[in-house]
Design an enzyme around this catalytic site. Structure first.
Site, PDB file in Angstrom:
ATOM      1  N   GLU A  82       0.801  -1.241   0.000  1.00 56.70           N
ATOM      2  CA  GLU A  82       0.000   0.000   0.000  1.00 56.70           C
ATOM      3  C   GLU A  82       0.829   1.285   0.000  1.00 56.70           C
ATOM      4  OE1 GLU A  82      -2.793  -0.301   3.210  1.00 56.70           O
ATOM      5  OE2 GLU A  82      -3.840  -1.994   2.321  1.00 56.70           O
ATOM      6  N   GLU A 126      -6.368 -10.686  -0.922  1.00 55.87           N
ATOM      7  CA  GLU A 126      -7.196 -10.348   0.251  1.00 55.87           C
ATOM      8  C   GLU A 126      -8.660 -10.192  -0.144  1.00 55.87           C
ATOM      9  OE1 GLU A 126      -5.569  -6.994   2.406  1.00 55.87           O
ATOM     10  OE2 GLU A 126      -3.507  -7.625   2.067  1.00 55.87           O
TER      11      GLU A 126
HETATM   12  C1  XIL Z   1      -6.178  -5.854   8.571  1.00 58.44           C
HETATM   13  C2  XIL Z   1      -6.502  -6.960   9.561  1.00 58.44           C
HETATM   14  O1  XIL Z   1      -7.403  -7.866   8.969  1.00 58.44           O
HETATM   15  C3  XIL Z   1      -7.100  -6.367  10.816  1.00 58.44           C
HETATM   16  O2  XIL Z   1      -7.291  -7.366  11.804  1.00 58.44           O
HETATM   17  C4  XIL Z   1      -6.171  -5.290  11.366  1.00 58.44           C
HETATM   18  O3  XIL Z   1      -6.786  -4.654  12.469  1.00 58.44           O
HETATM   19  C5  XIL Z   1      -5.860  -4.261  10.312  1.00 58.44           C
HETATM   20  O4  XIL Z   1      -5.335  -4.898   9.166  1.00 58.44           O
HETATM   21  N1  XIL Z   1      -4.889  -4.487   3.843  1.00 58.44           N
HETATM   22  C6  XIL Z   1      -3.917  -5.315   4.319  1.00 58.44           C
HETATM   23  C7  XIL Z   1      -4.152  -6.128   5.536  1.00 58.44           C
HETATM   24  O5  XIL Z   1      -2.876  -5.455   3.665  1.00 58.44           O
HETATM   25  O6  XIL Z   1      -2.981  -6.347   6.285  1.00 58.44           O
HETATM   26  C8  XIL Z   1      -5.223  -5.500   6.397  1.00 58.44           C
HETATM   27  O7  XIL Z   1      -5.500  -6.410   7.467  1.00 58.44           O
HETATM   28  C9  XIL Z   1      -6.443  -5.191   5.600  1.00 58.44           C
HETATM   29  C10 XIL Z   1      -6.131  -4.199   4.518  1.00 58.44           C
END
Ligand code: XIL
Length: 404
Positions: A182, A295
């Site tokens: 990101e 994701e």
């Molecule tokens: C999220 C987790 O699922 C949560 O439990 C945490 O509080 C915040 O992060 N993009 C990503 C992930 O790359 O690491 C994130 O995961 C969601 C968005």
């Protein structure tokens, strides 16, 4: 294998509802006996359509993954779904810097080790996530940088040490690492966010350096750049354009990057183009890179965070549709090596806690029953098992003994 199958059925996952009619479709055995037995394999060696996702996808070398949090491993019914349905796991949080080094020089590998051991026990692989991200950094690091305690060079040294320590610990056991996460702006034109914590404090060289260090620490792991809104979500495609241009530059500079991860966090209230997703994936692949959906989830507005019933009936159609279209783009591209959902059940999804009023994002409901999205993915994989191109071969870490 038998264990997996048993626990899968015990968990009440896809078995019950799909079983009766399902066995006939792909086995070609239309007898009543075949229909009620619901074998996982028909007489011709075909998989029945009620087979677990990982088993169907394995036919074409595709890995189906989920983010896994400790509760998924510790809760027996959830554990059974994680073990039976998925064959690549991403730690939801347990490999993030904040978790592995809560105090400077004090390490807690318990969650990460558990995840890797869980993967080994289930003959699954691991996506390491994530080494260099602006979120979930340890408080000691944030405070020290805010206080001006480190020069840019000293901060880069700390990151190098972090990467060597973490990647080194799991060397040979991680299939794909999300090295950087990101970094790009949601804007048109896009580009690396000049206000990103790492860019501000360590300078833009942080990205190529992180890839070099990760490669040094584990030369075989596939190294990914991971981001959202880079696969058809943004009609202008500006962010994807920027990531594509940047990846081209990294490769020209000889930086060891192997893939682009498209997170795939969709929301039924926004537009999204499946065609553009496929084109974006193909464009990254044209550079010689692998791609992955890392994701996937599809959120929507719900009545409340507990029941997570969509407030718009159309969401019930958009939800499985968007999941399936993401999978179809992956199936069409042989260099797309894994399809990972960000948590498999609405009970462990990050969505209700992050997006006010939203939920229903996962493929299992709050009672761990498969939703239409699960069955749609399953059908797509069942068909793909007999036609979609086999995935390109990649490095596969060996299954090893538990980390003690
Ligand atoms: C999220 C987790 O699922 C949560 O439990 C945490 O509080 C915040 O992060 N993009 C990503 C992930 O790359 O690491 C994130 O995961 C969601 C968005």
């Amino acid at each position: 294998m038998d264990m997996r199958r048993r626990s899968f059925l015990a968990a009440g996952a896809a078995g019950a509802a799909g079983a009766a009619g399902a066995a006939t479709l792909l086995s070609g055995a239309g007898t009543a006996e075949a229909a009620t037995k619901a074998p996982s394999r028909g007489p011709a060696g075909f998989l029945a359509e009620d087979a677990p996702l990982r088993e169907l996808a394995a036919k074409i070398g595709l890995r189906i993954g989920s983010a896994i949090i400790p509760q998924d491993i510790d809760t027996p019914t959830w554990n059974a779904i994680a073990a039976s349905q998925f064959d690549v796991y991403t730690p939801g949080n347990e490999m993030k810097w904040q978790v592995v080094e809560p105090e400077q020089g004090v390490f807690d590998w318990s969650g990460a080790d558990n995840l890797v051991n869980f993967a080994d026990a289930n003959h699954a692989l691991v996506r390491g996530h994530t080494l260099c991200w602006h979120n979930q950094l340890p408080n000691w690091l944030l405070a020290a940088v805010a206080a001006g305690d480190y020069t840019q060079t000293q901060l880069l040294d700390l990151l190098q040490q972090h990467i060597f320590t973490e990647v080194g610990r799991f060397r040979g056991r991680i299939w794909q690492w999300d090295v950087c996460n990101e970094f790009f702006l949601d804007a048109n034109p896009s580009g690396i966010d000049p206000n990103n914590w790492w860019i501000v404090n360590a300078g833009p060289e942080v990205i190529p350096l992180a890839f070099r260090w990760a490669h040094e620490a584990d030369p075989q792991a596939l190294l990914f750049y991971n981001d959202y809104n880079i696969g058809g979500e943004d009609g202008t495609n500006a962010k994807s354009d920027a990531v594509y241009a940047y990846a081209t530059q990294l490769l020209d500079d000889g930086i060891p990057i192997n893939g682009i991860g498209n997170q795939g966090h969709l929301d039924t209230q926004y537009g999204w183009s499946p065609q553009l997703l496929r084109q974006d994936l193909e464009r990254y692949v044209s550079l010689g890179l692998k791609v992955a959906i890392t994701e996937a989830d599809v959120r929507t507005f719900v009545n409340n965070a507990t029941a997570q019933v969509p407030t718009d009936n159309l969401a019930l159609f958009a939800h499985p549709f968007e999941y399936t279209e993401m999978l179809k783009a992956v199936l069409a591209v042989p260099e797309a090596i894994s399809f990972t959902v960000w948590g498999f059940t609405d009970s462990d999804s990050w969505v209700p806690g992050t997006f006010a009023g939203e939920g229903y994002a996962a493929i299992y409901d709050v009672n761990q029953n498969p939703k239409q999205a699960y069955y749609s993915l399953q059908s797509e994989l069942a068909v793909a098992a007999h036609g979609a191109p086999h995935r390109v071969q990649t490095y596969t870490p060996p299954i090893t003994r538990p980390i003690s």
